[in-house]
Structures are given as structure tokens and as C-alpha cells.
Design a protein around this motif. Structure first.
Motif, PDB file in Angstrom:
ATOM      1  N   LYS A 150      31.969  43.868 -54.713  1.00  0.00           N
ATOM      2  CA  LYS A 150      31.401  42.565 -55.038  1.00  0.00           C
ATOM      3  C   LYS A 150      32.496  41.497 -55.052  1.00  0.00           C
ATOM      4  CE  LYS A 150      27.824  41.604 -55.896  1.00  0.00           C
ATOM      5  NZ  LYS A 150      26.730  41.133 -54.981  1.00  0.00           N
ATOM      6  N   ILE A 151      33.661  41.858 -55.586  1.00  0.00           N
ATOM      7  CA  ILE A 151      34.791  40.926 -55.578  1.00  0.00           C
ATOM      8  C   ILE A 151      35.175  40.588 -54.145  1.00  0.00           C
ATOM      9  CG2 ILE A 151      37.270  40.735 -56.087  1.00  0.00           C
ATOM     10  CD1 ILE A 151      36.708  42.343 -58.657  1.00  0.00           C
ATOM     11  N   ARG A 152      35.208  41.612 -53.284  1.00  0.00           N
ATOM     12  CA  ARG A 152      35.548  41.366 -51.878  1.00  0.00           C
ATOM     13  C   ARG A 152      34.543  40.420 -51.236  1.00  0.00           C
ATOM     14  NH1 ARG A 152      36.123  45.734 -46.821  1.00  0.00           N
ATOM     15  NH2 ARG A 152      36.499  44.120 -45.237  1.00  0.00           N
ATOM     16  N   GLU A 153      33.257  40.613 -51.499  1.00  0.00           N
ATOM     17  CA  GLU A 153      32.237  39.747 -50.908  1.00  0.00           C
ATOM     18  C   GLU A 153      32.422  38.294 -51.348  1.00  0.00           C
ATOM     19  OE1 GLU A 153      28.433  42.806 -50.326  1.00  0.00           O
ATOM     20  OE2 GLU A 153      28.555  41.555 -52.124  1.00  0.00           O
ATOM     21  N   ILE A 154      32.685  38.092 -52.635  1.00  0.00           N
ATOM     22  CA  ILE A 154      32.883  36.735 -53.153  1.00  0.00           C
ATOM     23  C   ILE A 154      34.115  36.097 -52.530  1.00  0.00           C
ATOM     24  CG2 ILE A 154      33.491  35.413 -55.227  1.00  0.00           C
ATOM     25  CD1 ILE A 154      31.756  37.421 -56.817  1.00  0.00           C
ATOM     26  N   VAL A 155      35.209  36.853 -52.500  1.00  0.00           N
ATOM     27  CA  VAL A 155      36.474  36.315 -51.984  1.00  0.00           C
ATOM     28  C   VAL A 155      36.362  36.008 -50.496  1.00  0.00           C
ATOM     29  CG1 VAL A 155      38.891  36.863 -51.506  1.00  0.00           C
ATOM     30  CG2 VAL A 155      37.908  37.407 -53.744  1.00  0.00           C
ATOM     31  N   GLU A 156      35.804  36.906 -49.716  1.00  0.00           N
ATOM     32  CA  GLU A 156      35.733  36.687 -48.272  1.00  0.00           C
ATOM     33  C   GLU A 156      34.823  35.509 -47.924  1.00  0.00           C
ATOM     34  OE1 GLU A 156      36.776  41.047 -46.356  1.00  0.00           O
ATOM     35  OE2 GLU A 156      34.680  40.386 -46.385  1.00  0.00           O
ATOM     36  N   ILE A 161      35.445  29.836 -45.794  1.00  0.00           N
ATOM     37  CA  ILE A 161      35.298  28.382 -45.917  1.00  0.00           C
ATOM     38  C   ILE A 161      36.668  27.729 -46.072  1.00  0.00           C
ATOM     39  CG2 ILE A 161      34.314  26.510 -47.297  1.00  0.00           C
ATOM     40  CD1 ILE A 161      32.129  28.468 -48.170  1.00  0.00           C
ATOM     41  N   ASN A 162      37.564  28.367 -46.857  1.00  0.00           N
ATOM     42  CA  ASN A 162      38.913  27.831 -47.037  1.00  0.00           C
ATOM     43  C   ASN A 162      39.625  27.700 -45.702  1.00  0.00           C
ATOM     44  OD1 ASN A 162      38.641  27.703 -49.838  1.00  0.00           O
ATOM     45  ND2 ASN A 162      39.449  29.771 -50.139  1.00  0.00           N
ATOM     46  N   TYR A 163      39.589  28.762 -44.906  1.00  0.00           N
ATOM     47  CA  TYR A 163      40.292  28.764 -43.626  1.00  0.00           C
ATOM     48  C   TYR A 163      39.685  27.765 -42.644  1.00  0.00           C
ATOM     49  CZ  TYR A 163      43.555  32.670 -44.210  1.00  0.00           C
ATOM     50  OH  TYR A 163      44.609  33.480 -44.593  1.00  0.00           O
ATOM     51  N   LYS A 164      38.375  27.630 -42.656  1.00  0.00           N
ATOM     52  CA  LYS A 164      37.706  26.808 -41.652  1.00  0.00           C
ATOM     53  C   LYS A 164      37.575  25.343 -42.050  1.00  0.00           C
ATOM     54  CE  LYS A 164      35.024  30.544 -39.523  1.00  0.00           C
ATOM     55  NZ  LYS A 164      33.667  31.048 -39.188  1.00  0.00           N
ATOM     56  N   LYS A 165      37.578  25.055 -43.363  1.00  0.00           N
ATOM     57  CA  LYS A 165      37.306  23.680 -43.786  1.00  0.00           C
ATOM     58  C   LYS A 165      38.302  23.122 -44.796  1.00  0.00           C
ATOM     59  CE  LYS A 165      32.294  24.051 -43.053  1.00  0.00           C
ATOM     60  NZ  LYS A 165      30.950  23.921 -43.678  1.00  0.00           N
ATOM     61  N   ARG A 166      38.644  23.905 -45.814  1.00  0.00           N
ATOM     62  CA  ARG A 166      39.375  23.338 -46.945  1.00  0.00           C
ATOM     63  C   ARG A 166      40.880  23.258 -46.727  1.00  0.00           C
ATOM     64  NH1 ARG A 166      36.089  27.314 -50.575  1.00  0.00           N
ATOM     65  NH2 ARG A 166      34.218  26.127 -51.108  1.00  0.00           N
ATOM     66  N   MET A 167      41.461  24.286 -46.138  1.00  0.00           N
ATOM     67  CA  MET A 167      42.917  24.400 -46.110  1.00  0.00           C
ATOM     68  C   MET A 167      43.578  23.434 -45.133  1.00  0.00           C
ATOM     69  SD  MET A 167      42.962  28.562 -46.464  1.00  0.00           S
ATOM     70  CE  MET A 167      44.542  28.800 -45.703  1.00  0.00           C
ATOM     71  N   GLY A 168      42.912  23.108 -44.036  1.00  0.00           N
ATOM     72  CA  GLY A 168      43.494  22.192 -43.069  1.00  0.00           C
ATOM     73  C   GLY A 168      44.298  22.918 -42.005  1.00  0.00           C
ATOM     74  N   ASP A 169      44.520  22.234 -40.881  1.00  0.00           N
ATOM     75  CA  ASP A 169      45.173  22.855 -39.716  1.00  0.00           C
ATOM     76  C   ASP A 169      46.599  23.285 -40.017  1.00  0.00           C
ATOM     77  OD1 ASP A 169      42.873  22.467 -38.286  1.00  0.00           O
ATOM     78  OD2 ASP A 169      43.541  20.588 -37.362  1.00  0.00           O
ATOM     79  N   ARG A 170      47.351  22.479 -40.771  1.00  0.00           N
ATOM     80  CA  ARG A 170      48.762  22.793 -41.017  1.00  0.00           C
ATOM     81  C   ARG A 170      48.902  24.122 -41.746  1.00  0.00           C
ATOM     82  NH1 ARG A 170      52.313  18.494 -44.210  1.00  0.00           N
ATOM     83  NH2 ARG A 170      51.870  17.308 -42.310  1.00  0.00           N
ATOM     84  N   TRP A 171      48.129  24.284 -42.820  1.00  0.00           N
ATOM     85  CA  TRP A 171      48.218  25.512 -43.615  1.00  0.00           C
ATOM     86  C   TRP A 171      47.779  26.716 -42.783  1.00  0.00           C
ATOM     87  CZ3 TRP A 171      45.897  25.858 -49.255  1.00  0.00           C
ATOM     88  CH2 TRP A 171      46.339  27.055 -49.852  1.00  0.00           C
TER      89      TRP A 171
END
Length: 291
Positions: A150-156, A161-171
Motif C-alpha cells: 500500500k505504501i508503494r502504491e501511494i508513493v508511486e 506526478i512529481n516527475y511529470k509535473k511538480r519537479m520540473g525539467d532541471r530536477w
């Protein structure tokens, strides 16, 4: 009269310029004010990772005179073994060599780890100093396969979303060389997950809030000791700060509202075919300044 008539267009032009300058200055000040009042857009910042030390607790809930601390703590003589200079150098070199082997390992085996080892490394983390000795940490050890998944499902879900939207291209680009993404298989395979929560405040027996000074710094020091203890025991992990997962994980693990997720550590032995990036560390002269 003809002279003044010829100057009329000039006066009109000057007035128009002045009006334009005034309007531009007014709009500029308005935009500046809006910019100053508008919070900076930092979509990758996790609210749980903010230090709660500076948060002003409601006065009616805080006991300013009593923090539940013993005013008359006994002071006892302190005795410890003192090493020779040669032994000090030897021990410091040996400890450095041990920790220099520490690596962030994302390929962890499901091979069982003695529970007593986990208890001991968390005991070691609990020796960390803390602001006014408030010990503002909670170490949640998860070994149940259902909870781990369940933790894995929540984190993934959040990490995608973090990788695709929040973190930005530089990160995201900076992480490409490390070959990381939002898939976290180790959250299932590691025999233990240790989730470290910082207690942004405590509770007194009378129900009022108890201030936890420098809670994030205190818990961060404890995390460093925990990493060293794991390395000393021959176990490996990867430091994970699952952005924007805190509230969901807190609910899943039934933790109270005063606890905020700081770090998630999958703990175990490396897989036999595990790999790590070929990284180097900065030399001493780049990280130390002697005055």
C-alpha cells in the motif's frame, strides 16, 4: 494667438507623455505589490518537510509556564574512556572507511533481517541530541507485506506526478544520470521499511501542546545516526523523501496530526546483482575549511 495655437499640439503631446508615465508607474507599483504578496511558485515543496518550529501555536492551547519538563534534573558525574592519540587516529580512520562504503542501494533483497538488529539501530538513532531534550521523533517500522505494498502504491502514484509535473525539467534531468524514476520496487522487496516522522509538537498530560524546539534539525541528526548504524550492521538503504505522500501515509499508518513524514528508508541486504552509480565524493579540501 497664432504662436499659442502652434504650441497647442506640443502641450497636448507633453500632457499625453506625462499621463503615460504616471499610468506606467502606477501599474508598475501595482504589479510589484502583487508580486511581493504572491507566494513563490514551488510546486515541489512538501508541506510535511517544512520545519514546524516557527509555527506559532494557538495561545489557548499552549502552557507557557509548564512544558512537562522536570525543573530539577539531577546532574551526575560523567566518566568515559579516553583513547591515546594513536588509537583515536586509528578508530577515526576505521570509522571513515566503514562509512565511505555506504551507498544508496535501490536493488534490495527480500532476504530476512533479524528484527533485533532493527531494534538496535533505532535505539542508536534515539541517542541523538534534540532541542531541550524533547526527542521529537517517531520511527515506524513496517514489515507487513500488505502495508508495504500500500505504501508503494501511494508513493508511486505521487512520484509519477512529481516527475511529470511538480519537479520540473532541471530536477528530472539531473536525476537521469542516476537512472531513477517513480517505480519503487524496493518498497515491496525490502524486509523492512522505516518511516521517520518528526513531531512538530508534543502533548502534555493536560492535553495542551508542548513545543518541540528545532524538531526537524533534531530528527535529521537522528536520521544521520540511523544511517551510520545501518552501515555498521551491514545493512543498506536509499534515503527517500516521498514528496506529497505524507498525509496519505500518515493516515495509512494511523499516525497523529502532529507527526509529519520526514524520511522513508527501505532496509535490507543488497541483491546479488545490485548495481550503484559510479560516483565519487568531494575530497577533504573541498568540504573543510580550517581557520
Amino acid at each position: 494667438m497664432a504662436f499659442f495655437s502652434s504650441l497647442t499640439p506640443i502641450f497636448i503631446a507633453i500632457i499625453c507623455v506625462l499621463i503615460g508615465v504616471i499610468l506606467k508607474k502606477t501599474n508598475g507599483e501595482k504589479e510589484k505589490c502583487e508580486t511581493e504578496n504572491k507566494p513563490l511558485s514551488r510546486p515541489w515543496v512538501d508541506e510535511d518537510l517544512k520545519d514546524g518550529t516557527d509555527h506559532h501555536l494557538e495561545e489557548e492551547e499552549v502552557d507557557e509556564e509548564w512544558q512537562g519538563l522536570d525543573e530539577n534534573v539531577a546532574h551526575v558525574p560523567f566518566f568515559t574512556e579516553r583513547y591515546s592519540e594513536a588509537e583515536m587516529i586509528k578508530r577515526s580512520q576505521t570509522f571513515y572507511e566503514l562509512l565511505n562504503k555506504r551507498r544508496s542501494v535501490r536493488f534490495l533483497s527480500d532476504e530476512p533481517v533479524p528484527r533485533e538488529v532493527i531494534d538496535n539501530v533505532i535505539r542508536a538513532a534515539g541517542t541523538s541530541p534534540s532541542g531541550a531534550h524533547t526527542e521529537p521523533w517517531t520511527f515506524v517500522v513496517v514489515q507487513d507485506p500488505y502495508l508495504k505494498h500500500k505504501i508503494r502504491e501511494i508513493v508511486e502514484e505521487e512520484e509519477e506526478i512529481n516527475y511529470k509535473k511538480r519537479m520540473g525539467d532541471r530536477w528530472v534531468n539531473d536525476l537521469k544520470r542516476l537512472r531513477t524514476n517513480w517505480i519503487k520496487e524496493y518498497l515491496d522487496t525490502a524486509p523492512y521499511l522505516i518511516l521517520i516522522f518528526k513531531q512538530v509538537y508534543g502533548r502534555l498530560p493536560n492535553g495542551k501542546k508542548k513545543t518541540h524546539y528545532y524538531n526537524e534539525i533534531s530528527v535529521s541528526i537522528a536520521c544521520g545516526i540511523l544511517l551510520a548504524a545501518l552501515q555498521n550492521a551491514g545493512l543498506y538503504t536509499v534515503t527517500s523523501t516521498p514528496l506529497n505522500c505524507g498525509p496519505q501515509l500518515r493516515a495509512l499508518l494511523q499516525r497523529p496530526a502532529n507527526e509529519k513524514l520526514l524520511l522513508l528508508l527501505p532496509v535490507g541486504y543488497p541483491k546479488k546483482d545490485a548495481t550503484v552509480p559510479a560516483l565519487t565524493r568531494k575530497p577533504l579540501e573541498d568540504i573543510m575549511v580550517v581557520m
